[in-house]
Write a protein that holds these residues in place. Structure first.
Motif, PDB file in Angstrom:
ATOM      1  N   ASP A   1      -8.849  38.480 -16.548  1.00  0.00           N
ATOM      2  CA  ASP A   1      -9.421  37.662 -18.320  1.00  0.00           C
ATOM      3  C   ASP A   1     -10.157  36.235 -18.357  1.00  0.00           C
ATOM      4  O   ASP A   1     -10.114  36.387 -19.532  1.00  0.00           O
ATOM      5  CB  ASP A   1      -7.562  37.236 -19.220  1.00  0.00           C
ATOM      6  N   TYR A   2     -10.103  35.752 -17.498  1.00  0.00           N
ATOM      7  CA  TYR A   2     -11.304  34.416 -17.336  1.00  0.00           C
ATOM      8  C   TYR A   2     -12.534  34.982 -17.652  1.00  0.00           C
ATOM      9  O   TYR A   2     -13.818  34.494 -17.828  1.00  0.00           O
ATOM     10  CB  TYR A   2     -10.846  33.545 -16.208  1.00  0.00           C
ATOM     11  N   ILE A   3     -12.743  36.292 -16.602  1.00  0.00           N
ATOM     12  CA  ILE A   3     -13.998  36.500 -16.381  1.00  0.00           C
ATOM     13  C   ILE A   3     -14.400  37.361 -17.683  1.00  0.00           C
ATOM     14  O   ILE A   3     -15.552  36.989 -18.762  1.00  0.00           O
ATOM     15  CB  ILE A   3     -14.176  38.092 -15.373  1.00  0.00           C
ATOM     16  N   TYR A   4     -13.039  38.551 -18.501  1.00  0.00           N
ATOM     17  CA  TYR A   4     -13.572  38.394 -19.493  1.00  0.00           C
ATOM     18  C   TYR A   4     -14.336  37.272 -21.253  1.00  0.00           C
ATOM     19  O   TYR A   4     -15.055  37.609 -21.548  1.00  0.00           O
ATOM     20  CB  TYR A   4     -12.715  38.990 -19.938  1.00  0.00           C
ATOM     21  N   LEU A   5     -13.032  35.837 -20.550  1.00  0.00           N
ATOM     22  CA  LEU A   5     -13.682  35.221 -22.019  1.00  0.00           C
ATOM     23  C   LEU A   5     -15.105  34.721 -21.622  1.00  0.00           C
ATOM     24  O   LEU A   5     -15.839  33.790 -22.185  1.00  0.00           O
ATOM     25  CB  LEU A   5     -12.639  34.249 -21.698  1.00  0.00           C
ATOM     26  N   ASN A   6     -15.228  34.010 -19.824  1.00  0.00           N
ATOM     27  CA  ASN A   6     -16.575  33.369 -19.938  1.00  0.00           C
ATOM     28  C   ASN A   6     -17.348  33.997 -20.264  1.00  0.00           C
ATOM     29  O   ASN A   6     -18.592  33.718 -20.835  1.00  0.00           O
ATOM     30  CB  ASN A   6     -15.927  34.004 -17.861  1.00  0.00           C
ATOM     31  N   LYS A   7     -17.925  35.958 -20.662  1.00  0.00           N
ATOM     32  CA  LYS A   7     -18.916  36.740 -20.512  1.00  0.00           C
ATOM     33  C   LYS A   7     -18.834  35.998 -22.334  1.00  0.00           C
ATOM     34  O   LYS A   7     -20.204  35.698 -22.263  1.00  0.00           O
ATOM     35  CB  LYS A   7     -18.117  37.907 -20.346  1.00  0.00           C
ATOM     36  N   ILE A   8     -17.814  35.865 -22.862  1.00  0.00           N
ATOM     37  CA  ILE A   8     -17.878  35.430 -24.196  1.00  0.00           C
ATOM     38  C   ILE A   8     -18.169  34.184 -24.388  1.00  0.00           C
ATOM     39  O   ILE A   8     -19.518  34.000 -25.405  1.00  0.00           O
ATOM     40  CB  ILE A   8     -16.708  35.800 -24.849  1.00  0.00           C
ATOM     41  N   TYR A   9     -18.108  33.265 -24.362  1.00  0.00           N
ATOM     42  CA  TYR A   9     -18.195  32.306 -23.906  1.00  0.00           C
ATOM     43  C   TYR A   9     -19.499  31.825 -23.919  1.00  0.00           C
ATOM     44  O   TYR A   9     -20.491  30.778 -23.907  1.00  0.00           O
ATOM     45  CB  TYR A   9     -17.202  31.034 -22.866  1.00  0.00           C
ATOM     46  N   GLN A  10     -20.440  32.633 -22.852  1.00  0.00           N
ATOM     47  CA  GLN A  10     -21.820  31.851 -22.324  1.00  0.00           C
ATOM     48  C   GLN A  10     -22.481  32.594 -23.038  1.00  0.00           C
ATOM     49  O   GLN A  10     -23.956  32.379 -23.438  1.00  0.00           O
ATOM     50  CB  GLN A  10     -22.239  32.873 -20.855  1.00  0.00           C
ATOM     51  N   LYS A  11     -21.997  33.631 -24.024  1.00  0.00           N
ATOM     52  CA  LYS A  11     -23.251  34.563 -25.007  1.00  0.00           C
ATOM     53  C   LYS A  11     -23.340  33.353 -26.193  1.00  0.00           C
ATOM     54  O   LYS A  11     -24.036  32.922 -27.089  1.00  0.00           O
ATOM     55  CB  LYS A  11     -22.649  36.172 -25.059  1.00  0.00           C
ATOM     56  N   GLU A  12     -21.837  33.760 -26.501  1.00  0.00           N
ATOM     57  CA  GLU A  12     -21.881  32.758 -28.288  1.00  0.00           C
ATOM     58  C   GLU A  12     -21.861  31.680 -28.697  1.00  0.00           C
ATOM     59  O   GLU A  12     -21.842  31.020 -28.952  1.00  0.00           O
ATOM     60  CB  GLU A  12     -20.214  33.384 -28.614  1.00  0.00           C
TER      61      GLU A  12
END
Length: 174
Positions: free
Chosen positions: A113-124
């Motif tokens: 879930d942290y990996i998932y959130l990190n992808k969104i955080y880095q993009k957005e």
């Protein structure tokens, strides 16, 4: 029963390594500690644990770097049986980690879930606390900081993000 294995000091800085996922080094913190060491000497040991023949610094990485730069001996205490969660708990009680520090640690620890959130955080590039709420379903900083957070509202988070992006395009917002 104490977990202390050894108390020592050294100028062999190469025997130490950072814990994977630990906080990023703050140059301002290192400079402040260097000033303190120059004035008062080293007054606080770093805390380490043994791992594969090296000493992992789980508390005191800024002090270690300051001692290295000043070529001063670093005092250290080796503890036995210190888990990652114990390290995080210590840092919660003493020095404050940023939300990004916890995210990075969760990513380095392989938490999906942290990996998932990190992808969104880095993009957005949306504030991390907002994403934790959007994807976690509620204000969940405590769970996030204890590495127990889950992205239990992925559909809702994606829908909110979609609306934000629509507003950005519609109203030409950055």
């Amino acid at each position: 029963m104490t977990n202390i294995v050894e108390v020592a000091n050294t100028t062999n800085y190469d025997k130490f390594v950072s814990v994977e996922g630990n906080r990023k080094i703050s140059e301002a913190n290192v400079q402040n500690i260097m000033t303190s060491i120059q004035t008062h000497g080293v007054i606080s040991p770093i805390a380490v644990r043994k791992n594969r023949g090296k000493l992992e610094v789980y508390d005191g990485q800024h002090t270690l770097l300051a001692c290295r730069r000043l070529q001063k001996p670093v005092d250290y205490i080796v503890y036995n049986k210190i888990s990652d969660k114990a390290m995080i708990s210590l840092n919660n009680a003493s020095k404050k980690w940023s939300m990004e520090d916890y995210l990075n640690f969760g990513v380095k620890s392989g938490l999906p879930d942290y990996i998932y959130l990190n992808k969104i955080y880095q993009k957005e590039k949306i504030p991390l606390t907002a994403l934790v709420i959007m994807y976690g379903g509620a204000y969940a900083n405590r769970n996030f900081k204890s590495l127990e957070w889950t992205a239990c509202q992925k559909d809702r988070g994606n829908k909110i993000l979609s609306h934000l992006n629509d507003m950005q395009r519609t109203y030409n917002l950055k």
